[in-house]
Structure formats: structure tokens, C-alpha cells
Design an enzyme around this catalytic site. Structure first.
Site, PDB file in Angstrom:
ATOM      1  N   ASP A  97      25.597  30.536  -3.761  1.00  0.00           N
ATOM      2  CA  ASP A  97      26.903  30.671  -4.724  1.00  0.00           C
ATOM      3  C   ASP A  97      26.752  31.594  -5.954  1.00  0.00           C
ATOM      4  OD1 ASP A  97      28.710  29.718  -2.654  1.00  0.00           O
ATOM      5  OD2 ASP A  97      27.998  27.816  -2.928  1.00  0.00           O
ATOM      6  N   GLU A 141      37.912  27.153   5.583  1.00  0.00           N
ATOM      7  CA  GLU A 141      36.706  26.947   5.288  1.00  0.00           C
ATOM      8  C   GLU A 141      36.796  25.840   4.275  1.00  0.00           C
ATOM      9  OE1 GLU A 141      34.141  30.315   5.033  1.00  0.00           O
ATOM     10  OE2 GLU A 141      32.429  29.227   4.038  1.00  0.00           O
ATOM     11  N   TYR A 153      28.653  34.346  11.108  1.00  0.00           N
ATOM     12  CA  TYR A 153      28.880  34.694  10.081  1.00  0.00           C
ATOM     13  C   TYR A 153      28.071  35.535   9.641  1.00  0.00           C
ATOM     14  CZ  TYR A 153      30.455  33.544   5.097  1.00  0.00           C
ATOM     15  OH  TYR A 153      31.248  33.541   3.820  1.00  0.00           O
TER      16      TYR A 153
END
Lengths: 263, 401
Positions: A61, A50, A177
């Protein structure tokens, strides 16, 4: 190219292993040296890479990847340069490993959705993960990607109600995911107790493999999860290892987590 | 009149570009807000708090000396600076905190630039007894010491944000990151008419009280609707609040004034409507200041409240369709306007508001005598005195030194 992802899962399964999707930030500490990190991850046993492309405002994040973003931007990393300079080098050194770009939707919009899909295809990118593009907003972009043969990989969260999770899974591309914790990327000592149930639900609905990501950093966590998922994504732990101790440390961590994924 | 073309979209702008973790919370908020808006008891409760606590309606004040000095249209001021906490921001936080309480949320988070929205959120939380955390860029924490104190005095926890440019956009990133991890019991009070759907709609609706009052007050004061209304635009909550109720009135010119900073060609400004390009920031598609690679650029303005590289999606739509005229004022022009208003009208406007005043003169002259111009006086300037006085105070006009 999208067949590559399926092949990587099939190969791992044949070896009796869960898949390790390993994340690193392109351009951290600079563009050429991030290629060394990616190839070290593959040497350590990563099955899919990734490739993070930095964005100035990464709302999904945690601090480790935010830090990597800032370093990459300082080093001049852009989506264009990653596709021109990082992806081809990684392909050369790891020709068997599917590559997935992970970035934010604004970065893709700035390049142009069609141009990104076309360049991705040409340079050997199999898929893309855009964490700020939920299903309601993704139809147009996904059609563009489908036409180019690039998988837009959907995300499923712990807050996603079951019916919505099943709908996301049913329409999955590449892999689904499953975000393991409500929160941003980063290592967690403990994962939620209902995670395995959720993974089972998504896996049952999904025609493509299912991986768990966010918060995973140890072989033990990987072992627990691989009973319920086709693989795991590891990001912050690898980014931190590569940043503090270099590619070799990231490679060693990959190998360790990979041991946890043996069935 | 609505500019919402489909739910959550204003033409090309709007939407909900957030991590999947937040989508269920946004859907829940959308539904709760729809129910609350349809419930007269909720509307009455908000109106009661605005009346009893905030001091609404705020007055519409004739600016007689500015009218004379500018030599054009009659100038009137809609006085949001007289609302409790000193700015329009309280209209929205009272509404959102009541909505959060109705939804059973246990705590409130918010982000703030100049600190006005943080103070307004802390105030509403104190009033309704909810714990409150406010994310604020570390640079703004330094620049806006008075508001930091006010938030702390009101019982809020101020969290300085050290990432990025250490200003509003980074505070908003951090608030979103925090919200992602606490979404089940926490409501995020966004202060601008920006962010993911349904926020631009919710904030606009709560702020529209400004324009709704103005319609009535204008009729009473000068017997017709204003010929033009002017407001400053950062994220744009005061602008959309005063302008929205007039969108369908073709005879009313709507004017937004953005931060020109050091000048539009300096690269240091906050003019996203004027120079921004289409992009996604903080959950909605709008006009943003960004480079060719899609990296968000740092905005600059002397006013911390306009120091934002994005703008609300509905304003982007109004600007692109031409319904709203967009102008800019530089830092220096805003400062000059601050003193002009202080010395002709006895009002210290906020630096944000001073941008709207800075374009008032030319607009008053364009309109001409007999016409009516309303300036939305979005907030008072007390919070800015350190910034302004650091540049030295000009000598009194008309008095020999």
C-alpha cells in the site's frame, strides 16, 4: 455467496456498464462511521465493495491507504471486529452488494484460515483479496476457501510474464484483479500504455471477469479501461475523499467514476 | 547438511509471501543466484574481494582473560568486528552487489536498522560504482548518527522512514514498497537472513564464510571443532553465518541469544524465537512478535540491530527443532557485558554482540574446563558509543577514584 459476484457483473453488463469495485478501510475513522462510508459508496454506484482490514505492515500500500490503516488500528479495528460489527451492518444497508475483504495474509493466519472462511461465509462475505499471497503460496488457503464457498481472488501484475498471467487467469475465482502499475496503491496521473493489451490477454484466458486496479482515480481513466476490462477498482482516491470531505464526497466520486464506466 | 526441506522452506518456515509484482523478480534472482553459485568464476570473484578488500579471513582470537574470569571453557572470539566496515554485514553485501551487477541491475536499495548493513551496502556500491539508496527508520537515523554520516560520505542516499515505529521493520516495509515500483532495474539487498525466498538462502550462503573459516581455524588453534558456538540473533544473519556450517556436527552446541530488552515479561524486547508466534512478516513465514489479531508488535532493544519483531526462517526452524538453543539477554546485561569485554579483552563489541557475550559466562561454566567456546564477535561498538556513553561510564575497575 460466490455467485453474488458473478451476478453483480452480469447486472452491470445488462445495464451497459463496467463494474465499479470501491475500496474503503473498515474502521476509518472508526468502525460505525466506516459503515456510513461503505453505504455512501453503494449510493454513489459501487457494484462491489472491497472492505479493507488494517494491517500494521502493509507492504503493497501507498501512503493514503497506509494512513487509513494507522487510523483504523487506532480506532480498534481487527478482522474479528470487522466481521462482527462492520460486515453485518453493511449487509443490512446494502443487501444487494457483494462484499470482498482485502487484507494481508498474516491477519487471516492469526484468525485461522478455516475460521476466517467460515465466519466470512456466515456473515455474507463473497471473497477475499490477499495481496501478499502469490499463487505459489495460496493452494492450501484457496482449498479452504473453495470448500467454504468464498472466492480467493487472484492478482496479476504488470511484471507477470504472459504465460504466468494466463495460468493465473485460467484458475481465477470471483474475478481477476489486474494490477495496472508496478508499484503500491495510490493515484497516478498516467497509466502504462501497454495496460490495455495486458488486460485483453488476461481477459481472453479468464473464465471469470477481469478488473483493473491501482492508480485509477478519474472517470476518464475508468472510461479508457472499461473497453478492455469488466470493471475497475478505485481505492486511494475514495479513501482520501472520505477522509478529507466525508462520505458524501466519496459518494460523489463514485458517481463520477461510474459515469466513465457507461458504455 | 541442509535444513531446506523443500526449495525455499525450512520446515514450516520460509516461503515467498509478497505482492505478485515482485514474484517474477524473485524468480529471476533465484535463477541468477543458482547460475552464479554454480560458476566458479563468481565464487572466486567474491572470495577475492573478501580477501583483498574486506580483510578475510578474520582472525580467531583467544580471550585469555575472559577465560580466566569466567572459570570454565576456553573462550575464543571469531572477529567479524575486524572485517572492513566493522561488522559481518559486508560479507553479504559484497556478494549481493556482485550478483546484482552480474544481473545487469542499475541501482541498489537496502534497509538498515543499526546502520551496519546500510554502511556495508553503501561500501559495496561505492566499490563497484552503483547508485545506492538506504531506507532507515527515522528513530534509527537519530540513534545512529555516525553510520548515517558514513553512508552519506560513501555516496549513498539515506531515506528516513517516518511510518509505524520508525525503526527497522518500517524501513524494510518502505524498501519493499520502493522495490515494487522499481523492480525492473533495481536490486534490493536484504541484510538479514530473512525476507522472501531466495533471500534467506542467499544471505546465509554469503555469511557462511564465517563458519567455514571457523572450522579450519578451530582445528588449527585447538585441534578440534568448538564444543559450543554462541551468536546474537536479531534477524539472524551473523548467527546463521557462523552456525550453519556446524549444523551437521552433533557435538557442537549452537546457541542464539536474543534481545531481552527490558525483560521478557515487560512486553518490550526483541525475542521472536522465544516468545514469537508463527506469522508472515516481510515475505516469509517465521516466528514474529504479534498480537492475537495478527498485528506486528514493536520490538525493543538497546541495540538497533536487534530491534526487530521477526527472525530468519531457517533460525526459526533450528530453534523449533531444538538444534539451536535459544537464550536472551536484557539491555542491562548487554551493557554490563560491553564493559566486561572492553576491560578484560580490549575490545569494544557492538551492542548486538554484547548480547552474545552476556550469556558467555554461564555457557563457559556449563561446558567446563577443557572445552572450547567460540563467541561470534559480530561487530564493533564504535557506532554505539553515543547510546552507551549517554548512560554514563562506570569508573575504572581496580583503580582507586
Amino acid at each position: 455467496m460466490s455467485g453474488e459476484i458473478a451476478k453483480a457483473f452480469a447486472k452491470a453488463k445488462a445495464r451497459g456498464e463496467g463494474v465499479l469495485v470501491a475500496y474503503a478501510m473498515a474502521g476509518d475513522p472508526d468502525l460505525p462511521r466506516s459503515v456510513d462510508v461503505f453505504s455512501a459508496l453503494v449510493e454513489g454506484g459501487a457494484d462491489i465493495l472491497e472492505i479493507g482490514v488494517a494491517f500494521s505492515d502493509p507492504i503493497a500500500d501507498g501512503p493514503v491507504i497506509q494512513g487509513a490503516s494507522e487510523r483504523a488500528l487506532k480506532a480498534g479495528s481487527t478482522l474479528k471486529r470487522v466481521l462482527d460489527e462492520v460486515v453485518p451492518e453493511v449487509r443490512k444497508r446494502c443487501p444487494e452488494t457483494p462484499l470482498v475483504i482485502m487484507t494481508y495474509v498474516n491477519v487471516v493466519m492469526a484468525m485461522g484460515e478455516e475460521r476466517f472462511a467460515k465466519l466470512s461465509r456466515e456473515r455474507g462475505v463473497s471473497g477475499a483479496i490477499l495481496p501478499d499471497l502469490p499463487p505459489e503460496e495460496s493452494a492450501g488457503l484457496r482449498a479452504t476457501f473453495d470448500a467454504a464457498g468464498v472466492d480467493l481472488i487472484p492478482l496479476c501484475a504488470p511484471t507477470t510474464p504472459p504465460a504466468r498471467a494466463q495460468a493465473i487467469a485460467k484458475d481465477g475465482r470471483g474475478f481477476v484483479y489486474c494490477v495496472s502499475v508496478a508499484g503500491v496503491t495510490g493515484m497516478r496521473a498516467e497509466l502504462p500504455p501497454d495496460l490495455s493489451q495486458r488486460l485483453d490477454l488476461v481477459r481472453k484466458a479468464s473464465p471469470v471477469p477481469v478488473v483493473a486496479g491501482f492508480g485509477i482515480s478519474t472517470a476518464e481513466q475508468a472510461r479508457t479501461l472499461s473497453a478492455h476490462a469488466d470493471g475497475v477498482v478505485v481505492g486511494s482516491a475514495l479513501v482520501r475523499a472520505a477522509h478529507t470531505d466525508g462520505p458524501k464526497a466519496a459518494k460523489a466520486l463514485c458517481a463520477d467514476i461510474k459515469r466513465g464506466l457507461k458504455r | 547438511m541442509t535444513t531446506e526441506t523443500v526449495v525455499g522452506r525450512f520446515g514450516r518456515y520460509g516461503g515467498r509471501y509478497v505482492p505478485e509484482t515482485l514474484v517474477p523478480a524473485l524468480l529471476e534472482l533465484e535463477e541468477a543466484y543458482a547460475k552464479a553459485s554454480a560458476d566458479p568464476a563468481f565464487g572466486e570473484e567474491v572470495a577475492r574481494v573478501l580477501r583483498e578488500f574486506v580483510g578475510r579471513p578474520t582472525t580467531l582470537t583467544p580471550a585469555r582473560r575472559l577465560t580466566e574470569a569466567w572459570g570454565g571453557a576456553h573462550v575464543w572470539l571469531k572477529r567479524e568486528d575486524l572485517a572492513h566496515t566493522g561488522a559481518h554485514k559486508i560479507n553479504n553485501t559484497v556478494g549481493q552487489v556482485l550478483l546484482a551487477r552480474r544481473m545487469g541491475k542499475k541501482r541498489i536499495i537496502a534497509e538498515t536498522g543499526a546502520g551496519q548493513h546500510g554502511v556495508a551496502t553503501a561500501t559495496a556500491c561505492a566499490l563497484f560504482g552503483l547508485p545506492c539508496e538506504v531506507y532507515m527508520g527515522a528513530l534509527d537515523v537519530e540513534r545512529q548518527a555516525l553510520n548515517v554520516f558514513r553512508m552519506r560520505a560513501l555516496g549513498a542516499v539515506v531515506k528516513p522512514v517516518e511510518s509505524g515505529s520508525r525503526t527497522l521493520k518500517d524501513a524494510m516495509n518502505e524498501a519493499m514498497r520502493t522495490w515494487v515500483s522499481q523492480v525492473s532495474d533495481t536490486h534490493y539487498v536484504i541484510g538479514s537472513a530473512a525476507g522472501p525466498h531466495p533471500y534467506p538462502t542467499i544471505v546465509r550462503d554469503f555469511q557462511s564464510v564465517i563458519g567455514v573459516e571457523l572450522r579450519k581455524q578451530a582445528q588449527a588453534a585447538f585441534g578440534k571443532l568448538p564444543d559450543a558456538i554462541i551468536a546474537c540473533v536479531g534477524g539472524g544473519s551473523n548467527a546463521i553465518g557462523v552456525l550453519h556450517p556446524f549444523i551437521g556436527d552433533a557435538g557442537v552446541r549452537l546457541v542464539g541469544v536474543e534481545a531481552g530488552g527490558h525483560g521478557l515479561d515487560s512486553g518490550q524486547h526483541g525475542a521472536s524465537l522465544t516468545l514469537g508466534t508463527e506469522g508472515v512478516l516481510h515475505g516469509s513465514r517465521s516466528l514474529v512478535l504479534q498480537d492475537a489479531d495478527g498485528q506486528i508488535q514493536e520490538a525493543h532493544s538497546i541495540s538497533a540491530g536487534l530491534d526487530y519483531p521477526g527472525v530468519g526462517p531457517e533460525l526459526a526452524h533450528l530453534a523449533k527443532t531444538g538444534r539451536m538453543e535459544v537464550r536472551t539477554a536484557t539491555d542491562d546485561e548487554a551493557l554490563a557485558a560491553f564493559y566486561e569485554v572492553a576491560r578484560t579483552e580490549g575490545i569494544l563489541p557492538a551492542l548486538e554482540t554484547s548480547h552474545a557475550f552476556a550469556r558467555g559466562r554461564e555457557l563457559a561454566r556449563e561446558l567446563g574446563a577443557g572445552k572450547y567456546l567460540v563467541i561470534n564477535c559480530s561487530g564493533r561498538g564504535d557506532k554505539d558509543v553515543a547510546t552507551i556513553s549517554a548512560r554514563g561510564v562506570p569508573p575504572p575497575t581496580g583503580v582507586k577514584a
